[in-house]
Design a protein around this motif. Structure first.
Motif, PDB file in Angstrom:
ATOM      1  N   MET A  11      41.507 -18.511 145.226  1.00 57.03           N
ATOM      2  CA  MET A  11      41.063 -19.101 144.642  1.00 57.03           C
ATOM      3  C   MET A  11      40.471 -19.246 142.848  1.00 57.03           C
ATOM      4  O   MET A  11      39.440 -19.584 142.951  1.00 57.03           O
ATOM      5  CB  MET A  11      39.790 -19.929 145.306  1.00 57.03           C
ATOM      6  N   GLY A  12      40.790 -17.739 142.613  1.00 51.88           N
ATOM      7  CA  GLY A  12      40.766 -17.644 141.334  1.00 51.88           C
ATOM      8  C   GLY A  12      40.630 -18.553 140.267  1.00 51.88           C
ATOM      9  O   GLY A  12      39.610 -17.984 139.672  1.00 51.88           O
ATOM     10  N   LEU A  13      41.683 -19.021 140.450  1.00 54.47           N
ATOM     11  CA  LEU A  13      41.912 -20.122 139.027  1.00 54.47           C
ATOM     12  C   LEU A  13      40.862 -21.294 138.692  1.00 54.47           C
ATOM     13  O   LEU A  13      39.758 -21.742 138.340  1.00 54.47           O
ATOM     14  CB  LEU A  13      43.141 -20.938 139.269  1.00 54.47           C
ATOM     15  N   ILE A  14      39.985 -21.527 139.976  1.00 60.62           N
ATOM     16  CA  ILE A  14      39.721 -23.048 140.525  1.00 60.62           C
ATOM     17  C   ILE A  14      38.639 -22.379 140.444  1.00 60.62           C
ATOM     18  O   ILE A  14      37.517 -23.428 139.764  1.00 60.62           O
ATOM     19  CB  ILE A  14      40.130 -23.214 142.212  1.00 60.62           C
ATOM     20  N   VAL A  15      38.227 -21.030 140.808  1.00 59.71           N
ATOM     21  CA  VAL A  15      36.394 -20.795 140.646  1.00 59.71           C
ATOM     22  C   VAL A  15      36.103 -20.581 138.653  1.00 59.71           C
ATOM     23  O   VAL A  15      35.073 -21.219 138.740  1.00 59.71           O
ATOM     24  CB  VAL A  15      36.612 -19.415 141.359  1.00 59.71           C
ATOM     25  N   THR A  16      37.024 -19.982 138.705  1.00 64.12           N
ATOM     26  CA  THR A  16      37.208 -19.980 136.979  1.00 64.12           C
ATOM     27  C   THR A  16      37.209 -21.452 136.209  1.00 64.12           C
ATOM     28  O   THR A  16      36.252 -21.728 135.400  1.00 64.12           O
ATOM     29  CB  THR A  16      38.486 -18.551 136.738  1.00 64.12           C
ATOM     30  N   THR A  17      38.157 -22.004 136.428  1.00 66.22           N
ATOM     31  CA  THR A  17      38.275 -23.558 135.943  1.00 66.22           C
ATOM     32  C   THR A  17      36.552 -23.788 136.178  1.00 66.22           C
ATOM     33  O   THR A  17      36.113 -24.981 135.734  1.00 66.22           O
ATOM     34  CB  THR A  17      39.064 -24.556 136.184  1.00 66.22           C
ATOM     35  N   LYS A  51      31.321 -25.507 133.309  1.00 66.67           N
ATOM     36  CA  LYS A  51      30.167 -26.017 133.639  1.00 66.67           C
ATOM     37  C   LYS A  51      29.414 -25.650 132.436  1.00 66.67           C
ATOM     38  O   LYS A  51      28.364 -25.809 131.877  1.00 66.67           O
ATOM     39  CB  LYS A  51      28.935 -25.144 134.833  1.00 66.67           C
ATOM     40  N   GLY A  52      30.283 -25.162 131.131  1.00 62.81           N
ATOM     41  CA  GLY A  52      30.116 -24.667 129.899  1.00 62.81           C
ATOM     42  C   GLY A  52      29.495 -22.624 130.264  1.00 62.81           C
ATOM     43  O   GLY A  52      29.083 -22.424 129.316  1.00 62.81           O
ATOM     44  N   PHE A  53      30.269 -22.580 131.147  1.00 63.44           N
ATOM     45  CA  PHE A  53      29.753 -20.910 130.778  1.00 63.44           C
ATOM     46  C   PHE A  53      31.480 -20.444 130.975  1.00 63.44           C
ATOM     47  O   PHE A  53      31.896 -19.258 131.996  1.00 63.44           O
ATOM     48  CB  PHE A  53      29.448 -20.347 132.439  1.00 63.44           C
ATOM     49  N   PHE A  54      32.040 -20.552 129.778  1.00 65.09           N
ATOM     50  CA  PHE A  54      33.186 -19.786 129.571  1.00 65.09           C
ATOM     51  C   PHE A  54      32.965 -18.324 129.243  1.00 65.09           C
ATOM     52  O   PHE A  54      34.351 -17.531 130.377  1.00 65.09           O
ATOM     53  CB  PHE A  54      34.304 -20.277 128.384  1.00 65.09           C
ATOM     54  N   THR A 112      22.748 -27.488 142.140  1.00 67.26           N
ATOM     55  CA  THR A 112      21.417 -27.553 142.257  1.00 67.26           C
ATOM     56  C   THR A 112      21.404 -26.380 141.019  1.00 67.26           C
ATOM     57  O   THR A 112      19.856 -26.834 141.235  1.00 67.26           O
ATOM     58  CB  THR A 112      21.208 -28.102 143.716  1.00 67.26           C
ATOM     59  N   PHE A 113      21.212 -25.675 140.951  1.00 65.38           N
ATOM     60  CA  PHE A 113      21.165 -24.272 140.728  1.00 65.38           C
ATOM     61  C   PHE A 113      20.586 -24.218 139.170  1.00 65.38           C
ATOM     62  O   PHE A 113      19.513 -24.504 139.271  1.00 65.38           O
ATOM     63  CB  PHE A 113      21.774 -23.457 140.675  1.00 65.38           C
ATOM     64  N   LEU A 114      21.248 -25.204 138.777  1.00 66.33           N
ATOM     65  CA  LEU A 114      21.863 -25.504 137.702  1.00 66.33           C
ATOM     66  C   LEU A 114      20.601 -26.648 137.111  1.00 66.33           C
ATOM     67  O   LEU A 114      19.829 -25.773 135.867  1.00 66.33           O
ATOM     68  CB  LEU A 114      22.778 -25.674 136.922  1.00 66.33           C
ATOM     69  N   LYS A 115      20.823 -28.050 137.786  1.00 64.66           N
ATOM     70  CA  LYS A 115      19.736 -28.475 137.444  1.00 64.66           C
ATOM     71  C   LYS A 115      18.165 -28.162 138.023  1.00 64.66           C
ATOM     72  O   LYS A 115      16.888 -28.288 137.473  1.00 64.66           O
ATOM     73  CB  LYS A 115      20.157 -29.837 138.904  1.00 64.66           C
ATOM     74  N   GLY A 123      23.038 -17.612 132.696  1.00 61.44           N
ATOM     75  CA  GLY A 123      24.503 -16.848 132.155  1.00 61.44           C
ATOM     76  C   GLY A 123      24.958 -15.711 133.213  1.00 61.44           C
ATOM     77  O   GLY A 123      26.230 -15.751 133.164  1.00 61.44           O
ATOM     78  N   ASN A 124      23.817 -14.978 133.380  1.00 63.87           N
ATOM     79  CA  ASN A 124      24.387 -13.812 134.157  1.00 63.87           C
ATOM     80  C   ASN A 124      24.367 -14.011 135.363  1.00 63.87           C
ATOM     81  O   ASN A 124      25.504 -13.231 136.205  1.00 63.87           O
ATOM     82  CB  ASN A 124      22.811 -12.574 133.810  1.00 63.87           C
TER      83      ASN A 124
END
Length: 389
Positions: A145-151, A156-159, A315-318, A324-325
């Motif tokens: 699921m690497g592509l799904i996790v990365t995408t 969410k704005g964290f390239f 929820t974490f971001l909210k 970023g780390n």
């Protein structure tokens, strides 16, 4: 003899029943005593519904697009081209033959069990020694699921953080596969044999071959088939997200408004994991650099289901609990572990290496930790370089 076996199974059944009842009593008793029974069930339903509508459907959309791209890459030879390019570096890095890279690509574009379809192909296995075949489980899981996790993280704005996480997962995969390789070498030298006999045949044909039909027909068919696979992946993660993630969230977050108390809203909980995280924060902080104790919920969830762990991110971001780390570490550990506790046993059993399950699990556990630690220190180095520039 039969009587002894039946007695043993009966005792095991009683133990399993007692364990199950103990878990249920602990969960509902502990959470209900703090939140109140009615508020607890209201929160469970509201959290599950919110996860289904706001997170699962978003992940499914990503899975459909990723699945379509993955199928197109396979149909039009991109996977084989990449295999040819990277085959020379697989032996020095992973101590596996070059065609193992095809396992990385297929699982990265889909999910962990995709490696099984390759490992069931005797032509593909002809490139591997007997002691190398079990390592396919670890290398496939490390990129599942690497592509799904990365995408998802990029969405969410964290390239930058997602790319660092991919590098961390790659480092973790090396640790996992190398450890597993050492253990399988010792096992086979001690006389261990696969439960499924192997045949040695000629290697697979890696030349590009076109399927029947015009370019447009192949493109449309592959796109639709890949998208359908994405829908299947999206549907398959629903039980894990709704059950596991709801429970984890109720152990992670507190009341929506501490001044009012519990209201039965979504994402309320008893904050058990953060309290436990505070006790081990002297270890977690230098190793992973987590912003808050609540962040420990992500790797714990990723052990069983990476799709469920992704559901924690919004929820974490909210609530400003991660930065970023954390995203880089989450990407690395989410990719590398990929819910391996729920797939490793079945995958190795399917490959005929049931006796090596414990070795594979311990190796991959260490690999996932190495992935998270690597991602953290890579982020520290990158941030220092950016400050200098």
């Amino acid at each position: 003899m039969n009587g002894t076996v039946l007695k043993s199974k009966k005792i095991k059944s009683y133990i399993d029943t007692t364990l199950f009842l103990g878990i249920m009593v602990f969960f509902f008793g502990y959470v209900g005593s703090i939140m109140g029974i009615s508020k607890m069930f209201s929160t469970i339903m509201a959290t599950a519904y919110s996860l289904l509508v706001e997170t699962v459907l978003y992940i499914m959309a990503i899975a459909v697009l990723a699945g379509a791209f993955g199928k197109l890459a396979t149909e039009f030879g991109l996977v084989r081209i990449l295999n040819k390019i990277f085959s020379r570096i697989m032996r020095p890095i992973f101590n596996l033959p070059g065609v193992a890279f095809m396992g990385i690509i297929t699982t990265y574009l889909s999910d962990n069990p995709a490696i099984i379809s390759l490992a069931k192909d005797e032509e593909y296995l002809s490139y591997f020694k007997d002691n190398e075949v079990p390592c396919l489980c670890n290398i496939g899981t490390a990129f599942g699921m690497g592509l799904i996790v990365t995408t998802f993280m990029i969405g969410k704005g964290f390239f930058k953080e997602a790319m660092i996480g991919n590098i961390g997962a790659f480092i973790g995969s090396i640790v996992s596969v190398r450890l597993m390789s050492r253990k399988t070498n010792r096992a086979f030298k001690s006389g261990y044999k696969s439960e499924i006999p192997r045949n040695t045949i000629e290697g697979i044909d890696t030349t590009l071959k076109a399927s029947d039909g015009t370019f447009f027909e192949r493109f449309l068919t592959s796109f639709l088939e890949g998208g359908k696979l994405g829908v299947d992946i999206g549907l398959s993660i629903i039980p894990g997200v709704l059950v596991i993630c709801t429970a984890i969230m109720m152990f992670t977050f507190g009341p929506a408004d501490p001044t009012i108390g519990y209201q039965g809203e979504a994402f309320e909980g008893v904050r058990l994991l953060p309290r436990l995280g505070e006790y081990i924060s002297p270890i977690l902080k230098p190793l992973f650099g987590f912003t808050s104790p609540e962040a420990i919920a992500f790797p714990i969830t990723a052990l069983g289901a990476v799709g469920a762990s992704l559901s924690l991110i919004p929820t974490f971001l909210k609530n400003n609990l991660i930065a970023g780390n954390d995203i880089a570490v989450f990407t690395a550990m989410g990719m590398c572990w990929s819910g391996f506790l729920s797939t490793h046993v079945a995958m190795l059993d399917s490959l005929g290496y049931r006796g090596l399950i414990s070795k594979a699990i311990t190796s991959h556990l260490v690999g996932g930790l190495a992935a998270g630690i690597s991602a953290h220190f890579l982020m520290v180095i990158l941030n220092k370089i950016l400050l200098i520039i």
